[in-house]
Write a protein that holds these residues in place. Structure first.
Motif, PDB file in Angstrom:
ATOM      1  N   SER A  89      34.187  44.590  69.704  1.00  0.00           N
ATOM      2  CA  SER A  89      33.269  44.299  68.874  1.00  0.00           C
ATOM      3  C   SER A  89      33.755  45.161  67.454  1.00  0.00           C
ATOM      4  O   SER A  89      33.745  44.737  66.137  1.00  0.00           O
ATOM      5  N   HIS A  90      34.012  46.539  67.502  1.00  0.00           N
ATOM      6  CA  HIS A  90      34.596  47.436  66.455  1.00  0.00           C
ATOM      7  C   HIS A  90      35.710  46.689  65.833  1.00  0.00           C
ATOM      8  O   HIS A  90      35.960  46.798  64.435  1.00  0.00           O
ATOM      9  N   ILE A  91      36.670  46.282  66.622  1.00  0.00           N
ATOM     10  CA  ILE A  91      38.103  45.562  66.231  1.00  0.00           C
ATOM     11  C   ILE A  91      37.829  44.403  65.301  1.00  0.00           C
ATOM     12  O   ILE A  91      38.135  44.263  64.292  1.00  0.00           O
ATOM     13  N   ARG A  92      36.781  43.668  65.818  1.00  0.00           N
ATOM     14  CA  ARG A  92      36.633  42.412  65.138  1.00  0.00           C
ATOM     15  C   ARG A  92      35.792  42.623  63.737  1.00  0.00           C
ATOM     16  O   ARG A  92      36.008  42.040  62.670  1.00  0.00           O
ATOM     17  N   LEU A  93      35.033  43.597  63.857  1.00  0.00           N
ATOM     18  CA  LEU A  93      34.355  44.084  62.475  1.00  0.00           C
ATOM     19  C   LEU A  93      35.325  44.684  61.660  1.00  0.00           C
ATOM     20  O   LEU A  93      35.248  44.334  60.382  1.00  0.00           O
ATOM     21  N   LEU A  94      36.162  45.598  62.058  1.00  0.00           N
ATOM     22  CA  LEU A  94      37.330  46.125  61.120  1.00  0.00           C
ATOM     23  C   LEU A  94      38.302  45.004  60.439  1.00  0.00           C
ATOM     24  O   LEU A  94      38.452  44.702  59.286  1.00  0.00           O
ATOM     25  N   TYR A  95      38.572  43.988  61.570  1.00  0.00           N
ATOM     26  CA  TYR A  95      39.299  42.586  60.843  1.00  0.00           C
ATOM     27  C   TYR A  95      38.482  42.094  59.774  1.00  0.00           C
ATOM     28  O   TYR A  95      39.118  41.681  58.731  1.00  0.00           O
ATOM     29  N   ALA A  96      37.141  41.700  59.934  1.00  0.00           N
ATOM     30  CA  ALA A  96      36.415  41.135  59.213  1.00  0.00           C
ATOM     31  C   ALA A  96      36.451  41.983  57.646  1.00  0.00           C
ATOM     32  O   ALA A  96      36.362  41.011  56.674  1.00  0.00           O
ATOM     33  N   GLU A  97      36.193  43.068  57.728  1.00  0.00           N
ATOM     34  CA  GLU A  97      36.112  43.805  56.678  1.00  0.00           C
ATOM     35  C   GLU A  97      37.358  44.011  55.786  1.00  0.00           C
ATOM     36  O   GLU A  97      37.356  43.701  54.600  1.00  0.00           O
ATOM     37  N   ASN A  98      38.367  44.057  56.471  1.00  0.00           N
ATOM     38  CA  ASN A  98      39.860  43.894  55.915  1.00  0.00           C
ATOM     39  C   ASN A  98      39.904  42.576  55.202  1.00  0.00           C
ATOM     40  O   ASN A  98      40.403  42.613  54.137  1.00  0.00           O
ATOM     41  N   THR A  99      39.508  41.532  55.899  1.00  0.00           N
ATOM     42  CA  THR A  99      39.849  40.290  55.285  1.00  0.00           C
ATOM     43  C   THR A  99      39.103  40.171  53.763  1.00  0.00           C
ATOM     44  O   THR A  99      39.423  39.539  52.993  1.00  0.00           O
ATOM     45  N   ALA A 100      37.786  40.592  53.987  1.00  0.00           N
ATOM     46  CA  ALA A 100      36.628  40.410  53.029  1.00  0.00           C
ATOM     47  C   ALA A 100      37.484  41.130  51.686  1.00  0.00           C
ATOM     48  O   ALA A 100      37.421  40.873  50.571  1.00  0.00           O
ATOM     49  N   LEU A 101      38.082  42.433  52.199  1.00  0.00           N
ATOM     50  CA  LEU A 101      38.523  43.296  50.915  1.00  0.00           C
ATOM     51  C   LEU A 101      39.735  42.631  50.142  1.00  0.00           C
ATOM     52  O   LEU A 101      39.642  42.551  49.026  1.00  0.00           O
ATOM     53  N   ARG A 102      40.650  41.866  51.104  1.00  0.00           N
ATOM     54  CA  ARG A 102      41.814  41.327  50.623  1.00  0.00           C
ATOM     55  C   ARG A 102      41.223  40.204  49.813  1.00  0.00           C
ATOM     56  O   ARG A 102      41.873  39.776  48.679  1.00  0.00           O
ATOM     57  N   LYS A 103      40.235  39.298  50.279  1.00  0.00           N
ATOM     58  CA  LYS A 103      39.730  38.168  49.154  1.00  0.00           C
ATOM     59  C   LYS A 103      39.266  38.649  47.872  1.00  0.00           C
ATOM     60  O   LYS A 103      39.551  38.087  47.232  1.00  0.00           O
ATOM     61  N   ALA A 104      38.573  39.836  48.010  1.00  0.00           N
ATOM     62  CA  ALA A 104      37.880  40.299  46.829  1.00  0.00           C
ATOM     63  C   ALA A 104      39.113  40.638  45.885  1.00  0.00           C
ATOM     64  O   ALA A 104      39.328  40.302  44.639  1.00  0.00           O
ATOM     65  N   GLN A 105      40.125  41.470  46.376  1.00  0.00           N
ATOM     66  CA  GLN A 105      41.335  41.815  45.634  1.00  0.00           C
ATOM     67  C   GLN A 105      42.065  40.428  44.963  1.00  0.00           C
ATOM     68  O   GLN A 105      42.393  40.588  43.909  1.00  0.00           O
ATOM     69  N   ASP A 106      41.909  39.499  45.792  1.00  0.00           N
ATOM     70  CA  ASP A 106      42.782  38.288  45.236  1.00  0.00           C
ATOM     71  C   ASP A 106      41.860  37.446  44.321  1.00  0.00           C
ATOM     72  O   ASP A 106      42.598  36.711  43.302  1.00  0.00           O
ATOM     73  N   ARG A 107      40.539  37.807  44.074  1.00  0.00           N
ATOM     74  CA  ARG A 107      39.874  36.960  43.094  1.00  0.00           C
ATOM     75  C   ARG A 107      39.885  37.847  41.842  1.00  0.00           C
ATOM     76  O   ARG A 107      39.289  37.277  40.991  1.00  0.00           O
TER      77      ARG A 107
END
Length: 308
Positions: free
Chosen positions: A271-289
């Motif tokens: 569960s922790h690993i999934r949460l970290l992946y989700a946060e990392n994806t969100a950060l990368r999307k924010a950078q891309d925007r």
């Protein structure tokens, strides 16, 4: 109704011993903390329990976005007169000074948004892995300095779990340095820092008490500054998976309960690993925007500050 001063909700005996509690706080291992029984005035503690919100009223969606066994309410003033009085008290200069006297930390700031705080309720079977909390207020430039938790669990059994656990280093230690049972009107105040590792063990309420839960009120306090040697870069809450218990040793034949315990530990890790992946994806999307991402950040900050 607030009472004569903001400290009217605190048991007078506690106020009379604040210097003793401060010495205990500053010298306690594994990091500064103090445990105070009968912290609130008895009638006030009972009033909070009597008007504690139903589980269904709170936010029971966890960090993963799924419905879980924890429910929180941060809009405490909507919970009735007792919680209005709590809110009036904890933002008062008298209360903030009293907590400063108890801990030796001056200039404490109340969080009007109760971010991460408010009422907490955890159902049977829930646990919380060792972690250090986010170190800055999400929308202000305040340093997080203190957690103050008051437990509201009358007749809590000694073997029911749900104990607050304080760790020296959960990366190495499979046992906490201190374990505190969440009994009624017991208060734990601890300094939040880069080494304030805390958790609670699995709640094990027996079948004959089905329907009971672990209840508390969590209050977080901040300061505008903190000592340079304690200051770190901004981060979110940081979890560490629990170490294997001592009884998992070479030569042990695994029982059914052993297998269930190992599976639970692996589920939490995943569960922790999934949460970290989700946060990392969100950060990368924010950078891309680019600019849009910055505007969304500012909008979120405005929402946090003015949602009341």
């Amino acid at each position: 109704m607030q009472g004569s001063t903001g400290t009217s909700i605190i048991n007078p005996v506690v106020l009379s011993k604040r210097s003793d509690y401060c010495q205990e706080f500053m010298s306690a291992p594994p990091f500064p903390h103090v445990v105070i029984d009968d912290f609130l005035a008895p009638d006030f503690a009972q009033a909070l329990l009597d008007t504690f919100p139903a589980f269904e009223r709170g936010n029971a969606v966890g960090d993963s976005g799924e419905l879980g066994g924890k429910s929180t309410v941060d809009k405490v003033r909507a919970l009735g007169p007792a919680f209005e009085r709590l809110d009036d008290a904890i933002k008062s200069p008298e209360f903030l000074k009293a907590i400063g006297d108890l801990t030796g930390i001056e200039g404490l700031i109340y969080d009007p948004w109760y971010l991460g705080g408010g009422t907490h309720e955890n159902r049977n079977g829930m646990a919380l892995d060792p972690h250090v909390d986010f170190n800055y207020h999400p929308s202000e430039r305040w340093h997080r300095r203190l957690n103050l938790i008051v437990y509201l669990n009358p007749n809590w059994g000694a073997d029911w779990g749900g104990c607050l656990e304080l760790f020296r280093d959960p990366h190495a230690d499979n046992r906490p340095s201190r374990s505190v049972s969440p009994v009624f009107n017991r208060c734990v105040i601890f300094e939040t820092s880069e080494v304030s590792w805390h958790a609670f063990d699995t709640i094990r309420i027996p079948p004959e008490h089905e329907g009971m839960s672990r209840r508390s009120v969590a209050l977080y306090f901040y300061t505008k500054d903190r000592p340079a040697e304690q200051t770190a870069s901004r981060h979110t809450t940081y979890y560490v998976n629990r170490q294997l218990p001592d009884h998992f040793a070479e030569g042990r034949t695994l029982s059914r309960s052993d297998v269930a315990e190992i599976k639970q530990l692996l589920d939490v890790r995943d569960s922790h690993i999934r949460l970290l992946y989700a946060e990392n994806t969100a950060l990368r999307k924010a950078q891309d925007r680019g600019l849009t991402g910055n505007l969304l950040y500012l909008a979120k900050r405005a929402y946090v500050r003015f949602r009341r």
